[in-house]
Design an enzyme around this catalytic site. Structure first.
Site, PDB file in Angstrom:
ATOM      1  CB  ILE A  47      -0.937   0.011   1.232  1.00 11.93           C
ATOM      2  CG1 ILE A  47      -1.813  -1.250   1.238  1.00 11.93           C
ATOM      3  CG2 ILE A  47      -1.792   1.279   1.247  1.00 11.93           C
ATOM      4  CD1 ILE A  47      -2.711  -1.420   0.028  1.00 11.93           C
ATOM      5  CE  LYS A  48       3.155   4.201  -5.332  1.00 11.47           C
ATOM      6  NZ  LYS A  48       3.009   4.439  -6.794  1.00 11.47           N
ATOM      7  CG  PHE A  49       0.589   4.970   3.585  1.00 14.39           C
ATOM      8  CD1 PHE A  49      -0.771   5.197   3.757  1.00 14.39           C
ATOM      9  CD2 PHE A  49       1.126   3.785   4.052  1.00 14.39           C
ATOM     10  CE1 PHE A  49      -1.577   4.253   4.379  1.00 14.39           C
ATOM     11  CE2 PHE A  49       0.330   2.839   4.670  1.00 14.39           C
ATOM     12  CZ  PHE A  49      -1.029   3.070   4.837  1.00 14.39           C
TER      13      PHE A  49
END
Ligand code: E4P
Length: 294
Positions: free
Chosen positions: A112-114
């Site tokens: 998951i990209k933050f």
């Protein structure tokens, strides 16, 4: 076929599963794929629908993103697929985490990209505790990479990527590749739990230089991987054998940074991170029309 001496993992930077299929056919292997809101908005189906004036509702665009990611995951079940949370300047960590938990359940091989901001790092710290895999995006400085390292202490290798964006630094006259070199050098003092994912690659020289530096992962646009294949997949050797010409780009100096501070102590602000968040959220929102009720 994967070149024998290729240790770096090669990802495709794209929001289109058709490209995934073509690259697997061309190269004979693919280790993963990164997506982002801009790439999803460029997916041919999304583009066509948008051009016809048929925007998506909020739910429809999420469902569409999920379908794209599911299709990619089926093509590279053993690879990693990066999925980006929606974040604008006002999105709090809790909201990012809520999306992250949902997106992580879409496919078994998600990262998951933050964004590498205060709220993004807060979300990342918690996500790691919950066992999620993450990719910290829009990284433009060594300090941001140090903060990613510190916020994810205790994570297993493979659980955390950091994505320094080299092309966008080049665009404003700074040598993005020197940031990759600096972060790799800084991480040598650490325990190896964060992998460096070279992102925003624009050309074959970026790609070959990142290979020669032993970047853990490189995410590469379709056209650059195609060119690499057409040239018979040359390997650059080590950084001593390969010379990268930055032209007039200004080098980014290396800083001695202690990796063992709490992440809040680092100066993580970078204007390109703020601009990047703005651009991603705009591209996403452009696809959406809120259905007004009654
Ligand atoms: C990948 O994870 C990044 O989102 C991507 O490489 C950004 O590339 P760009 O700077 O060309 O938009």
């Amino acid at each position: 076929m994967r070149p024998q001496n290729l240790k770096t993992k090669i990802f495709l930077d794209s929001g289109d599963p058709v490209e995934t299929k073509e690259i697997i056919n061309l190269l004979g292997f693919l280790d993963g794929q990164t997506t982002n809101p801009t790439l999803i908005s460029k997916n041919p189906y999304a583009k066509e629908r948008f051009e016809k004036g048929e925007e998506f509702s909020k739910q429809e665009i999420y469902d569409f993103y999920k379908k794209v990611v599911t299709d990619i995951s089926k093509l590279i079940p053993d690879g990693s697929i990066s999925i980006e949370v929606y974040a604008d300047a006002a999105t709090p960590a809790d909201e990012m985490l809520k999306q992250a938990r949902e997106m992580f359940s879409w496919v078994p091989n998600a990262h998951i990209k933050f964004p590498t901001t205060k709220e993004g790092l807060k979300a990342a710290e918690q996500a790691i505790k919950e066992g999620l895999r993450i990719n910290m995006t829009l990284c433009f400085s060594q300090e941001q990479a140090a903060a990613v390292y510190a916020a994810t202490q205790g994570a297993k290798r493979g659980q955390v990527f950091v994505s320094p964006f080299i092309g966008r630094l080049d665009d404003r006259g700074e040598n993005g590749m020197s940031l990759i070199k600096n972060i790799l050098q800084m991480y040598k003092m650490g325990d190896g739990h964060v992998e460096v994912l070279t992102a925003s690659v624009r050309n074959l020289s970026h790609f070959l230089y990142a290979l020669s530096l032993d970047s853990d992962i490189i995410t590469v646009p379709y056209k650059v991987l195609k060119e690499w294949r057409e040239r018979k997949m040359p390997m650059p050797g080590t950084s001593k054998d390969f010379s990268y010409d930055p032209g007039k780009l200004k080098p980014i100096p290396y800083h001695e940074i202690n990796l063992n501070l709490s992440w809040q102590k680092y100066n993580i602000w970078h204007e390109l991170t703020d601009q990047g968040i703005e651009r991603f959220s705009e591209d996403w929102n452009n696809l959406i029309v809120e259905k007004k009720c009654c």
